[in-house]
Design a protein around this motif. Structure first.
Motif, PDB file in Angstrom:
ATOM      1  N   VAL A 114     -13.751 -13.310  -8.556  1.00 54.87           N
ATOM      2  CA  VAL A 114     -12.617 -14.960  -8.653  1.00 54.87           C
ATOM      3  C   VAL A 114     -12.361 -15.334 -10.023  1.00 54.87           C
ATOM      4  O   VAL A 114     -11.241 -15.233 -10.661  1.00 54.87           O
ATOM      5  N   GLU A 115     -13.978 -15.434 -10.812  1.00 61.28           N
ATOM      6  CA  GLU A 115     -13.547 -15.878 -12.269  1.00 61.28           C
ATOM      7  C   GLU A 115     -13.011 -14.415 -13.604  1.00 61.28           C
ATOM      8  O   GLU A 115     -12.490 -14.792 -14.081  1.00 61.28           O
ATOM      9  N   VAL A 116     -13.279 -13.052 -12.691  1.00 65.54           N
ATOM     10  CA  VAL A 116     -12.674 -12.191 -13.560  1.00 65.54           C
ATOM     11  C   VAL A 116     -11.032 -12.336 -13.339  1.00 65.54           C
ATOM     12  O   VAL A 116      -9.651 -12.451 -13.772  1.00 65.54           O
ATOM     13  N   LEU A 117     -11.028 -12.932 -11.813  1.00 66.65           N
ATOM     14  CA  LEU A 117      -9.257 -12.508 -12.097  1.00 66.65           C
ATOM     15  C   LEU A 117      -8.422 -14.190 -12.286  1.00 66.65           C
ATOM     16  O   LEU A 117      -7.308 -13.359 -12.682  1.00 66.65           O
ATOM     17  N   ARG A 118      -9.156 -15.048 -12.060  1.00 64.64           N
ATOM     18  CA  ARG A 118      -8.446 -16.418 -12.572  1.00 64.64           C
ATOM     19  C   ARG A 118      -8.346 -15.803 -14.721  1.00 64.64           C
ATOM     20  O   ARG A 118      -7.544 -17.315 -15.187  1.00 64.64           O
ATOM     21  N   ARG A 119      -8.845 -14.818 -14.648  1.00 60.51           N
ATOM     22  CA  ARG A 119      -8.689 -14.772 -16.499  1.00 60.51           C
ATOM     23  C   ARG A 119      -7.842 -14.079 -16.423  1.00 60.51           C
ATOM     24  O   ARG A 119      -6.886 -13.825 -17.425  1.00 60.51           O
ATOM     25  N   ILE A 120      -7.768 -12.496 -15.613  1.00 62.33           N
ATOM     26  CA  ILE A 120      -6.503 -11.900 -15.918  1.00 62.33           C
ATOM     27  C   ILE A 120      -5.761 -12.388 -15.109  1.00 62.33           C
ATOM     28  O   ILE A 120      -4.138 -11.523 -15.356  1.00 62.33           O
ATOM     29  N   ALA A 121      -5.629 -13.025 -14.903  1.00 56.80           N
ATOM     30  CA  ALA A 121      -4.014 -13.610 -13.821  1.00 56.80           C
ATOM     31  C   ALA A 121      -4.106 -14.735 -13.457  1.00 56.80           C
ATOM     32  O   ALA A 121      -4.131 -15.759 -12.800  1.00 56.80           O
ATOM     33  N   PRO A 122      -3.757 -16.014 -14.801  1.00 56.09           N
ATOM     34  CA  PRO A 122      -3.430 -17.267 -14.670  1.00 56.09           C
ATOM     35  C   PRO A 122      -2.617 -17.457 -13.605  1.00 56.09           C
ATOM     36  O   PRO A 122      -2.506 -19.135 -13.010  1.00 56.09           O
ATOM     37  N   ASN A 123      -1.718 -17.224 -13.384  1.00 53.79           N
ATOM     38  CA  ASN A 123      -1.078 -17.635 -12.938  1.00 53.79           C
ATOM     39  C   ASN A 123      -0.939 -16.993 -11.032  1.00 53.79           C
ATOM     40  O   ASN A 123      -1.761 -16.424 -10.422  1.00 53.79           O
ATOM     41  N   SER A 124      -1.639 -18.444 -10.328  1.00 51.56           N
ATOM     42  CA  SER A 124      -1.527 -19.227  -9.089  1.00 51.56           C
ATOM     43  C   SER A 124      -0.987 -17.101  -8.175  1.00 51.56           C
ATOM     44  O   SER A 124      -1.900 -16.764  -6.944  1.00 51.56           O
ATOM     45  N   MET A 125      -0.340 -17.267  -7.743  1.00 51.10           N
ATOM     46  CA  MET A 125       0.610 -16.036  -6.754  1.00 51.10           C
ATOM     47  C   MET A 125       0.218 -15.053  -7.786  1.00 51.10           C
ATOM     48  O   MET A 125       0.559 -13.922  -6.330  1.00 51.10           O
ATOM     49  N   ALA A 126       0.273 -14.466  -8.373  1.00 48.27           N
ATOM     50  CA  ALA A 126      -0.802 -13.277  -9.341  1.00 48.27           C
ATOM     51  C   ALA A 126      -1.804 -12.821  -9.030  1.00 48.27           C
ATOM     52  O   ALA A 126      -2.128 -11.927  -8.199  1.00 48.27           O
ATOM     53  N   GLN A 127      -2.827 -14.199  -8.710  1.00 46.61           N
ATOM     54  CA  GLN A 127      -4.019 -14.036  -8.178  1.00 46.61           C
ATOM     55  C   GLN A 127      -3.681 -14.128  -7.014  1.00 46.61           C
ATOM     56  O   GLN A 127      -5.274 -12.985  -6.147  1.00 46.61           O
ATOM     57  N   ILE A 128      -3.335 -14.027  -5.732  1.00 46.76           N
ATOM     58  CA  ILE A 128      -2.884 -14.290  -4.235  1.00 46.76           C
ATOM     59  C   ILE A 128      -2.660 -12.945  -4.269  1.00 46.76           C
ATOM     60  O   ILE A 128      -2.745 -12.010  -3.205  1.00 46.76           O
ATOM     61  N   ALA A 129      -1.622 -12.533  -4.871  1.00 46.83           N
ATOM     62  CA  ALA A 129      -1.304 -11.108  -4.338  1.00 46.83           C
ATOM     63  C   ALA A 129      -2.072  -9.769  -4.854  1.00 46.83           C
ATOM     64  O   ALA A 129      -2.371  -8.877  -4.071  1.00 46.83           O
ATOM     65  N   ILE A 130      -3.185 -10.094  -6.212  1.00 50.14           N
ATOM     66  CA  ILE A 130      -4.543  -8.955  -6.715  1.00 50.14           C
ATOM     67  C   ILE A 130      -5.433  -9.358  -5.418  1.00 50.14           C
ATOM     68  O   ILE A 130      -5.083  -8.066  -4.298  1.00 50.14           O
ATOM     69  N   ALA A 131      -5.195 -10.466  -5.046  1.00 50.09           N
ATOM     70  CA  ALA A 131      -6.302 -10.920  -3.640  1.00 50.09           C
ATOM     71  C   ALA A 131      -6.054  -9.726  -2.737  1.00 50.09           C
ATOM     72  O   ALA A 131      -7.307  -9.281  -1.886  1.00 50.09           O
ATOM     73  N   GLY A 132      -5.027 -10.246  -2.224  1.00 41.16           N
ATOM     74  CA  GLY A 132      -4.455  -9.425  -1.347  1.00 41.16           C
ATOM     75  C   GLY A 132      -4.373  -8.269  -0.961  1.00 41.16           C
ATOM     76  O   GLY A 132      -5.382  -8.080   0.356  1.00 41.16           O
ATOM     77  N   VAL A 133      -3.928  -7.439  -2.373  1.00 37.94           N
ATOM     78  CA  VAL A 133      -3.634  -5.847  -2.113  1.00 37.94           C
ATOM     79  C   VAL A 133      -5.285  -5.964  -1.961  1.00 37.94           C
ATOM     80  O   VAL A 133      -6.668  -4.628  -1.286  1.00 37.94           O
ATOM     81  N   ALA A 134      -6.502  -6.530  -2.668  1.00 39.58           N
ATOM     82  CA  ALA A 134      -7.492  -6.235  -2.690  1.00 39.58           C
ATOM     83  C   ALA A 134      -8.565  -6.186  -1.003  1.00 39.58           C
ATOM     84  O   ALA A 134      -9.637  -5.603  -0.198  1.00 39.58           O
ATOM     85  N   VAL A 135      -8.208  -7.107  -0.576  1.00 37.45           N
ATOM     86  CA  VAL A 135      -8.556  -8.296   0.583  1.00 37.45           C
ATOM     87  C   VAL A 135      -8.432  -6.775   1.663  1.00 37.45           C
ATOM     88  O   VAL A 135      -8.816  -6.870   2.671  1.00 37.45           O
ATOM     89  N   ALA A 136      -6.448  -6.242   1.659  1.00 36.46           N
ATOM     90  CA  ALA A 136      -6.537  -6.091   2.722  1.00 36.46           C
ATOM     91  C   ALA A 136      -7.407  -4.062   2.285  1.00 36.46           C
ATOM     92  O   ALA A 136      -7.339  -3.498   4.006  1.00 36.46           O
ATOM     93  N   PHE A 137      -7.570  -3.621   1.313  1.00 33.98           N
ATOM     94  CA  PHE A 137      -8.040  -2.768   1.415  1.00 33.98           C
ATOM     95  C   PHE A 137      -9.939  -2.941   1.683  1.00 33.98           C
ATOM     96  O   PHE A 137     -10.196  -1.865   2.656  1.00 33.98           O
ATOM     97  N   LEU A 138     -10.532  -3.897   1.883  1.00 33.68           N
ATOM     98  CA  LEU A 138     -11.830  -3.846   2.426  1.00 33.68           C
ATOM     99  C   LEU A 138     -11.315  -4.382   3.720  1.00 33.68           C
ATOM    100  O   LEU A 138     -12.248  -3.625   4.796  1.00 33.68           O
ATOM    101  N   LEU A 139     -10.867  -4.668   4.182  1.00 30.65           N
ATOM    102  CA  LEU A 139     -10.376  -5.218   5.973  1.00 30.65           C
ATOM    103  C   LEU A 139      -9.602  -3.323   7.033  1.00 30.65           C
ATOM    104  O   LEU A 139     -10.236  -3.470   7.514  1.00 30.65           O
ATOM    105  N   VAL A 140      -8.982  -2.879   5.535  1.00 31.08           N
ATOM    106  CA  VAL A 140      -8.589  -1.566   6.943  1.00 31.08           C
ATOM    107  C   VAL A 140      -9.808  -0.696   6.702  1.00 31.08           C
ATOM    108  O   VAL A 140     -10.518  -0.193   7.781  1.00 31.08           O
ATOM    109  N   GLY A 141     -10.874  -0.291   5.725  1.00 33.78           N
ATOM    110  CA  GLY A 141     -12.277   0.296   5.543  1.00 33.78           C
ATOM    111  C   GLY A 141     -12.673  -0.679   6.574  1.00 33.78           C
ATOM    112  O   GLY A 141     -14.145   0.423   7.392  1.00 33.78           O
ATOM    113  N   ALA A 142     -13.380  -1.804   6.966  1.00 28.33           N
ATOM    114  CA  ALA A 142     -13.451  -2.759   7.544  1.00 28.33           C
ATOM    115  C   ALA A 142     -13.863  -2.414   9.234  1.00 28.33           C
ATOM    116  O   ALA A 142     -14.283  -2.429  10.033  1.00 28.33           O
TER     117      ALA A 142
END
Length: 449
Positions: free
Chosen positions: A314-342
């Motif tokens: 979360v802290e790294v994401l806040r620094r590389i993507a200060p825009n909240s929409m960009a943070q949500i998009a990146i996090a969404g992709v990562a979570v999607a991969f995790l949930l598909v694997g899960a």
């Protein structure tokens, strides 16, 4: 939480595998007299879990789901507890990330759904993390009691959780005004643990060399970091492809270091100590004892590790993507991969790891009374479902049996090609799939007279 409940209820009614069946048949079915019996103790008797399951199954029966209830419920509760603890300490983003990591962890999932004590271990580790920092900050009686209950339940289930408790105590002991209370608390928990185990203490000590000895390697100084990386963190990396071991360890070190650095930058000393010290104390003591490690023996360390990784991401994401929409998009992709694997991991549990139940069901429905297996070592999985099953040392020995019988072919170690003496006599060959190699139990029908 809905995904956590769904994924962990999929395998509730599949066949018990060998270690589950052993605990159920040797301990749970007989109650406290057998559970606390000195002569029958083995490390896979997770005593407090066995007592809880004895009570549960006495009321609702000995079905697979009844036996697994005492593991699944506390395991799911551990996710909720960590989410709330992280939310209060660090905010919603880190709380959701840590919870998502636990939900999607193949290790947490795989141990949550087994009729053994690891689900209680997850909850005890989460509860110690909840109360440890509060004790250090406030010294309230309620927090001391909470820490003590969490420690006792954890130790009563998995004795190695004493090392995790010791890490929390050490973190509290550093605070000068808490030292006498820390010593008193440690003595009280130690006395409660000794009283609970009573005659089993010498057995537990004498059998410490059995832990992990069949497959785990002896823990060395570098393994303090490498073992959690490969055995715990490595499960998450599988959602993003195949990684070599060096990449898993290197990325783990990088991510955890980032999490520690962010805590240090925030001056969150209390949280930092209680996230890191139980892990370091646990692994350092394994090194000192010359013990071996498997993923399940250190599984509860995934609780603090998930928070550290969540914090770093979360802290790294806040620094590389200060825009909240960009943070949500990146996090969404990562979570999607995790949930598909899960989701894949959860669906795998639709098929039993060792499918004794279906194999015995098939064999019992063939109308031939005599059932024989070549699983002489580990036969307990079959015996849980049918006590009349005979065990022979090898398939060759089964070939010498005269008359009609059903042969359940699942040797403890591979015997190579099936002897012709069996294939020539068999009138039917029925395959029962499972996930453990050789991926099947073969039911041979020998009905010649």
């Amino acid at each position: 939480m809905a995904f956590a409940v769904w994924s962990r209820t999929i395998p509730l009614d599949v066949s018990l595998w060998g270690d589950e069946a052993y605990s159920a048949r040797q301990y749970i079915a007989f109650g406290p007299d057998r559970i606390f019996n000195t002569s029958s103790y083995l490390p896979n008797n997770h005593v407090f879990y066995s007592l809880v399951s004895w009570v549960t199954t006495s009321v609702i029966g000995t079905s697979e789901w009844a036996l697994r209830l005492g593991a699944v419920v506390p395991a799911v509760a551990s996710i909720g507890l960590i989410f709330e603890w992280a939310r209060r300490r660090f905010g919603w983003g880190i709380a959701l990330t840590a919870a998502a990591l636990l939900v999607s962890s193949p290790l947490h999932l795989g141990l949550s759904v087994q009729a053994r004590g690891y689900g209680i271990g997850f909850l005890a580790a989460a509860a110690m993390l909840w109360f440890g920092p509060t004790v250090e900050e406030t010294g309230s009686v309620r927090s001391w009691v909470g820490l003590g209950i969490a420690a006792l339940i954890g130790i009563w289930t998995l004795p190695q959780l004493a090392f995790v408790y010791g890490g929390h105590l050490l973190a509290i002991f550093i605070v000068k005004k808490r030292r006498w209370w820390t010593l008193a608390h440690g003595l009280a928990v130690g006395a409660g643990s000794l009283l609970f185990y009573r005659g089993l203490v010498s057995n537990i000590i004498s059998q410490t060399d059995r832990v992990g000895s069949r497959a785990g390697s002896v823990v060395g100084p570098l393994d303090i970091v490498a073992d959690p990386a490969v055995l715990l963190y490595g499960g998450w990396t599988r959602s993003f492809g195949r990684w070599p071991e060096w990449a898993i360890v290197a990325s783990f070190v990088l991510v955890v270091t980032a999490g520690v650095a962010f805590l240090a930058f925030r001056r969150a000393t209390v949280e930092l100590k209680h996230l890191v010290m139980p892990w370091l104390v646990m692994m350092a003591l394994l090194v000192a004892l010359g013990a071996s490690a498997l993923d399940r023996y250190i599984s509860f360390l995934i609780i603090p590790i998930s928070v550290l990784i969540g914090l770093a991401l979360v802290e790294v994401l806040r620094r590389i993507a200060p825009n909240s929409m960009a943070q949500i998009a990146i996090a969404g992709v990562a979570v999607a991969f995790l949930l598909v694997g899960a989701t894949r991991s959860a669906q795998e549990w639709d098929l039993a790891w060792e499918n004794y139940a279906d194999a015995v069901g098939v064999a019992g429905g063939l109308g031939i009374e005599r059932l024989v297996t070549n699983r002489a070592t580990g036969v307990v999985g079959f015996l849980w479902y049918d006590e009349s099953i005979e065990a022979v040392e090898s398939t060759e020995e089964a070939c010498a049996i005269e008359g009609a019988f059903v042969f359940l072919d699942f040797p403890f170690r591979s015997e190579g090609e099936t002897p012709a003496c069996l294939t020539e006599r068999a009138s039917q060959r029925i395959v029962v799939p499972q996930r453990r190699p050789p991926k099947e139990i073969v039911v041979w029908v020998i009905d010649d007279v």
